[in-house]
Scaffold this motif. Structure first.
Motif, mmCIF file in Angstrom:
data_model
loop_
_atom_site.group_PDB
_atom_site.id
_atom_site.type_symbol
_atom_site.label_atom_id
_atom_site.label_comp_id
_atom_site.label_asym_id
_atom_site.label_seq_id
_atom_site.Cartn_x
_atom_site.Cartn_y
_atom_site.Cartn_z
ATOM 1 N N THR A 88 9.597 2.132 8.565
ATOM 2 C CA THR A 88 10.071 2.623 7.277
ATOM 3 C C THR A 88 9.078 2.989 6.394
ATOM 4 O OG1 THR A 88 11.443 2.220 5.360
ATOM 5 C CG2 THR A 88 10.524 0.486 6.425
ATOM 6 N N THR A 89 9.204 3.829 5.309
ATOM 7 C CA THR A 89 8.039 4.180 4.514
ATOM 8 C C THR A 89 8.381 3.526 3.064
ATOM 9 O OG1 THR A 89 8.917 6.180 3.960
ATOM 10 C CG2 THR A 89 7.307 6.153 5.578
ATOM 11 N N ILE A 90 9.513 3.059 2.923
ATOM 12 C CA ILE A 90 9.973 2.335 1.578
ATOM 13 C C ILE A 90 10.230 0.833 1.588
ATOM 14 C CG2 ILE A 90 11.925 2.254 0.046
ATOM 15 C CD1 ILE A 90 12.566 5.082 1.088
ATOM 16 N N GLY A 91 9.628 0.401 0.539
ATOM 17 C CA GLY A 91 9.756 -1.105 0.584
ATOM 18 C C GLY A 91 8.532 -1.820 0.792
ATOM 19 N N THR A 92 8.582 -3.059 0.494
ATOM 20 C CA THR A 92 7.363 -4.049 0.561
ATOM 21 C C THR A 92 6.331 -3.906 1.591
ATOM 22 O OG1 THR A 92 8.774 -5.765 -0.625
ATOM 23 C CG2 THR A 92 6.525 -6.361 -0.253
ATOM 24 N N ALA A 93 6.740 -3.985 2.778
ATOM 25 C CA ALA A 93 6.292 -4.122 4.106
ATOM 26 C C ALA A 93 5.566 -2.553 4.343
ATOM 27 C CB ALA A 93 7.040 -4.338 5.411
ATOM 28 N N ALA A 94 6.170 -1.467 3.833
ATOM 29 C CA ALA A 94 5.904 -0.243 3.846
ATOM 30 C C ALA A 94 4.495 -0.037 2.880
ATOM 31 C CB ALA A 94 6.651 0.828 3.654
ATOM 32 N N ALA A 95 4.388 -0.926 2.002
ATOM 33 C CA ALA A 95 3.212 -0.663 0.885
ATOM 34 C C ALA A 95 2.113 -1.434 1.551
ATOM 35 C CB ALA A 95 3.678 -1.392 -0.333
#
Lengths: 220, 341
Positions: A88-95
């Motif tokens: 995904t590109t949304i959320g903590t892991a994506a950051a």
């Protein structure tokens, strides 16, 4: 429309938690990768004990390629890769993913810069005692440079807090997300003010811890 | 103990080539203190680093204890290096380790158990006189103390060879002397063969048994210290000697002599037994010649006494000739022109 602070504080706390999580894991991953790359840069540098022109040139080039790209552009540009890796590109892991890449290269450079200031004579002395390259790296080079290394990592941590806010604006969560959606898009200055204060506190805290640790190792 | 056979080393940079070591062959015998002297850039440092292969010769052999070491594997080389101690001009101590930690490190590399390391380090600290500094960090030590730590660290694994890279060049004269006496003690009490390089002739004079003079990558003169001092062959060697033995006359004195019409002076060199005898006065008494001593001293070189005099011999030419003829039987004598020196 003003926010209801009673229900909003938990949101802020949660967002702070996200920011801290992002910074912490990014720092963790990028330290491991960045320190390894920095060591590799250092030992393969011309005249150093594992001199290797090919590795050095390639690594040096890649670092110089990534570092000048503005982080917010890099974040968007690398989104397809982020989706492929994280899902995904949304959320903590994506950051964390894009931040780790950028931070690793920055750390590599910081590490290299700190290591080149070690007196080569000290390394020669270790070599003359019959120390292997691995022993030289872990017994001599890292301990000799640990103080400045910690300060360098502290500097990086603070940019990470900055980066995490930027990642927040494109769906990464955390304080950046709150500041943009509530503070900027809804013109609520009080929310913006609170997030900025929290970011300042985080930065001060990081610097304080960094200084303490560095002093501990520098014995000064 | 250490033999260089026709070793060569060239460094190449983009703009030029430096032939740092040219066809050097030397043998350092077991138990001696061997000094290599030369100006900076003479190649002595490169040569020294060939002993533990920090520099690899391009051609030629380096033989340590009857073993050619040029082609040792990395692992064997590391083992060899543990048996050769090395000390440096700028000490190169590990700043992140205490005095104790510095000295213990080579033992750690050699796989000594902790308790034995501790015992050995204590012994070494006592030997170099630094028992109270065990827990200090190098930054708080003086130059002389740092070099003592360097020496203790180099001796930790009881090497049979100690190589010294300008070990006293960063120290003041008094500390230099202390360190030199320590090196001598190491040589005598621990039976360690010492190879040192220096650009200071007093180091050679004070502790070396034999010396090689290097210039432009080559050994231009080699021999027992007393031989080299009493009979130097090259200009470089003479320059080095004159830096520690002041045998030149002051310009004022020379001017005075020229004014008085003195054209010839005699330089006399004594070695061994004649130094202790009044050779000159005994001979001069027998002829109608007066002796005017202008300069002189006696030094101790590698245990041998070495004296020299510059004299003016006043008298008729044939009488003076007889005196010099007699003197030649005992000592070296050389005529010097007052307009040359």
């Amino acid at each position: 429309m003003k926010v209801d602070w009673n229900t909003f504080w938990p949101r802020i706390l949660e967002a702070t938690g996200e920011t801290v999580t992002i910074v912490f894991f990014t720092l963790l991953f990028s330290s491991v990768i960045g320190i390894s790359l920095g060591l590799l840069l250092y030992v393969t540098r011309k005249g150093n004990f594992l001199e290797n022109r090919f590795i050095y040139t390639v690594l040096n080039f890649v670092i110089n390629l990534i570092r000048p790209v503005p982080f917010i552009i890099f974040l968007v540009a690398i989104a397809p890769l982020t989706r492929a890796v994280v899902g995904t590109t949304i959320g903590t892991a994506a950051a964390i993913f894009p931040m780790t890449i950028v931070a690793s290269f920055s750390i590599a450079r910081v590490v290299e810069n700190n290591l080149v200031s070690i007196d080569p004579g000290i390394i020669e002395a270790a070599k003359a005692m019959g120390a292997s390259p691995i022993r030289i790296i872990f017994d001599i080079i890292i301990p000799e440079a640990i103080g400045p290394l910690i300060l360098g990592l502290t500097f990086i941590t603070i940019s990470l807090i900055d980066f995490s806010a930027m990642a927040g604006t494109v769906g990464g969560g955390g304080l950046g997300h709150i500041a943009i959606t509530y503070g900027y898009q809804r013109f609520d200055t009080s929310v913006m003010f609170v997030t900025v204060v929290i970011l300042i506190v985080l930065v001060q805290l990081a610097q304080w811890i960094g200084n303490k640790l560095a002093r501990l190792f520098l014995r000064r | 103990m250490i033999t260089f056979q026709q070793v060569n080393k060239t460094f190449r940079t983009k703009s030029r080539e430096v032939h740092a070591v040219k066809d050097v062959s030397l043998t350092i015998r077991k138990g001696e203190i061997f000094g290599i002297i030369g100006f900076s850039g003479a190649g002595k440092s490169t040569l020294l680093r060939m002993v533990n292969l920090l520099e690899k010769p391009d051609t030629g052999k380096v033989i340590i204890q009857d073993r050619v070491i040029n082609d040792l594997s990395e692992k064997e080389l590391r083992k060899l290096r543990r048996k050769i101690g090395m000390i440096f001009q700028h000490f190169h101590l590990f700043n992140s380790r205490t005095v104790f930690g510095n000295i213990a490190y080579p033992l750690k590399l050699a796989g000594w158990p902790k308790a034995e390391r501790k015992k050995r380090v204590k012994e070494l600290l006592r030997f170099v006189g630094l028992e109270d500094q065990a827990n200090d960090y190098p930054e708080s030590l003086s130059g002389g103390q740092k070099q003592r730590v360097g020496i203790a660290r180099a001796l930790a694994t009881s090497p049979e060879i100690l190589i010294c890279d300008e070990a006293t060049s960063a120290l003041d004269p008094e500390t230099t002397n202390e360190i030199l006496q320590l090196l001598k003690k190491i040589n005598e009490e621990l039976d360690v063969t010492i190879l040192l390089i220096t650009h200071e002739m007093n180091v050679i004079r004070d502790i070396c048994d034999r010396v090689a003079v290097m210039e432009n990558g080559q050994v231009i003169e080699e021999g027992a210290v007393a031989d080299i001092f009493s009979n130097p062959q090259t200009k470089t060697t003479k320059n080095f000697i004159s830096s520690v033995i002041n045998d030149s006359l002051s310009p004022v004195l020379l001017e005075e002599l020229r004014k008085n019409g003195t054209k010839k002076l005699y330089r006399l060199a004594f070695r061994g037994e004649p130094v202790k005898q009044p050779v000159l006065s005994r001979i001069a008494k027998r002829y109608d010649v007066e002796v005017n001593i202008l300069n002189g001293n006696i030094s101790d070189l590698g245990g041998e006494l070495f004296g020299h005099l510059i004299v003016e011999l006043k008298g008729k030419d044939e009488e003076v000739k007889k005196v010099t003829g007699e003197l030649e039987k005992f000592i070296q004598i050389k005529e010097v022109d007052t307009y040359e020196s």
